[in-house]
Design a protein around this motif. Structure first.
Motif, mmCIF file in Angstrom:
data_model
loop_
_atom_site.group_PDB
_atom_site.id
_atom_site.type_symbol
_atom_site.label_atom_id
_atom_site.label_comp_id
_atom_site.label_asym_id
_atom_site.label_seq_id
_atom_site.Cartn_x
_atom_site.Cartn_y
_atom_site.Cartn_z
ATOM 1 N N SER A 1 0.858 -1.187 0.000
ATOM 2 C CA SER A 1 0.000 0.000 0.000
ATOM 3 C C SER A 1 0.892 1.234 0.000
ATOM 4 O O SER A 1 2.098 1.167 0.234
ATOM 5 C CB SER A 1 -0.902 0.009 1.234
ATOM 6 N N TRP A 2 0.287 2.411 -0.249
ATOM 7 C CA TRP A 2 1.093 3.632 -0.280
ATOM 8 C C TRP A 2 1.767 3.857 1.060
ATOM 9 O O TRP A 2 2.948 4.305 1.110
ATOM 10 C CB TRP A 2 0.237 4.837 -0.654
ATOM 11 N N TRP B 1 4.829 1.625 1.384
ATOM 12 C CA TRP B 1 5.963 2.121 0.598
ATOM 13 C C TRP B 1 6.623 3.310 1.282
ATOM 14 O O TRP B 1 7.860 3.418 1.326
ATOM 15 C CB TRP B 1 5.506 2.508 -0.802
ATOM 16 N N VAL B 2 5.826 4.239 1.802
ATOM 17 C CA VAL B 2 6.385 5.415 2.478
ATOM 18 C C VAL B 2 7.247 4.984 3.655
ATOM 19 O O VAL B 2 8.388 5.447 3.822
ATOM 20 C CB VAL B 2 5.259 6.364 2.941
#
Length: 313
Positions: free
Chosen positions: A45-46, A49-50
């Protein structure tokens, strides 16, 4: 430089521990926080990744400060604050020796942390890693004015970043958990009604009922539903009423904010003539997908085929 270093006194254990706390532990705290957040986030998910990229960048920064800077400037941030330096017999330790030394710290840890305490009684205040890499940590002149101010600024930034990461993680995880709880509650309430409307139809309103049933299905399941409805038309439709008598949201697979599965026990009746009514029982597993603010049937698997019992007396 070699003569100066030879004359310098060995660094104390507290000086070494303080430098290590600034160089490693402060950054490690941020890395661990980000790693835990990545593990709690949905894979790829975003937010995952962050957290993963930020943890990797933080790890690179720790390595550059711990090994890269001392190899070219003689100082890491923590060692500059305490006025200590890693040296070898030839002077400053080079990049490869510093890298070997930090890898060798695994030996200090593996020996139940005895290696980290070894400087307390070693004559030259060395750890196992120092013994292996032929290095020592000695007191030298300060790295310059403003060192402590820069170190304080870096530690403040790390603390702020850790706080932001923790707050963002709490918000993201809490929001995700809350969304899943809401989805579970919604599907527990709405799921049985959706399935009842999907499977029920009247002989006098079959076209309208079939159209409504199609609106309750996803594109993935709609064509299969239409094929079943066409088979009913060819056989000659009759009134078919279903109602859910028992249902449960499944935990395997775990529901998400937009997907959930239910196990459902159904009963019903087929026919319009009271003397010829057929009573039906069936067990199904239904997969739901949320589209916008609506839950739709994405698949329906019959686990126990409908059983028809005799008509009225």
């Amino acid at each position: 430089m070699t003569a100066v270093l030879d004359q310098a006194a060995p660094a104390s254990w507290l000086q070494r521990a303080g430098a290590f706390a600034i160089d490693v532990l402060a950054g490690a705290g941020l890395i661990v926080t980000l790693a835990l957040l990545a593990l709690s986030a949905p894979l790829y998910s975003w937010f995952w990744w962050v957290c993963t990229v930020a943890a990797a960048l933080a790890g690179v920064a720790v390595l550059v400060n711990r090994i890269g800077l001392p190899a070219f400037t003689g100082w890491s941030l923590g060692r500059s604050v305490f006025g200590i330096r890693v040296v070898s017999a030839a002077g400053d330790a080079g990049l490869l020796r510093l890298l070997l030394r930090d890898v060798a710290h695994l030996l200090d840890t593996a020996a139940v942390f005895v290696g980290w305490l070894w400087p307390l009684w070693d004559a030259r205040n060395r750890t196992f890693a120092d013994l292996l890499a032929h290095t020592e940590v000695r007191r030298v002149e300060s790295a310059g004015e403003g060192v402590r101010r820069r170190a304080g600024a870096v530690l403040l930034v790390l603390a702020v970043l850790s706080g932001i990461a923790g707050g963002l993680g709490y918000y993201a995880v809490y929001r995700q958990d809350r969304a899943v709880d809401q989805a579970r509650a919604q599907i527990a309430e709405q799921g049985p009604r959706i399935v009842e409307e999907l499977l029920s139809y009247g002989v006098d309103s079959v076209d309208e009922d079939f159209a409504k049933a199609q609106s309750l299905a996803t594109d993935n399941y709609r064509q299969q539903l239409i094929a079943q409805q066409d088979a009913v038309r060819k056989a000659g439709p009759t009134t078919n009423d279903y109602w859910a008598v028992s249902s449960a949201v499944l935990s395997n697979p775990e529901p998400t904010a937009t997907e959930a599965s239910m196990l459902m026990a159904l009963q019903g009746q087929r026919g319009t003539n009271p003397q010829e009514l057929k009573f039906i029982t069936a067990t199904v597993q239904v997969d739901f997908t949320k589209s916008g603010d609506r839950w739709l049937v994405d698949n329906l698997t019959v686990l126990k085929r409908p059983a028809l019992n005799g008509g009225g007396q």
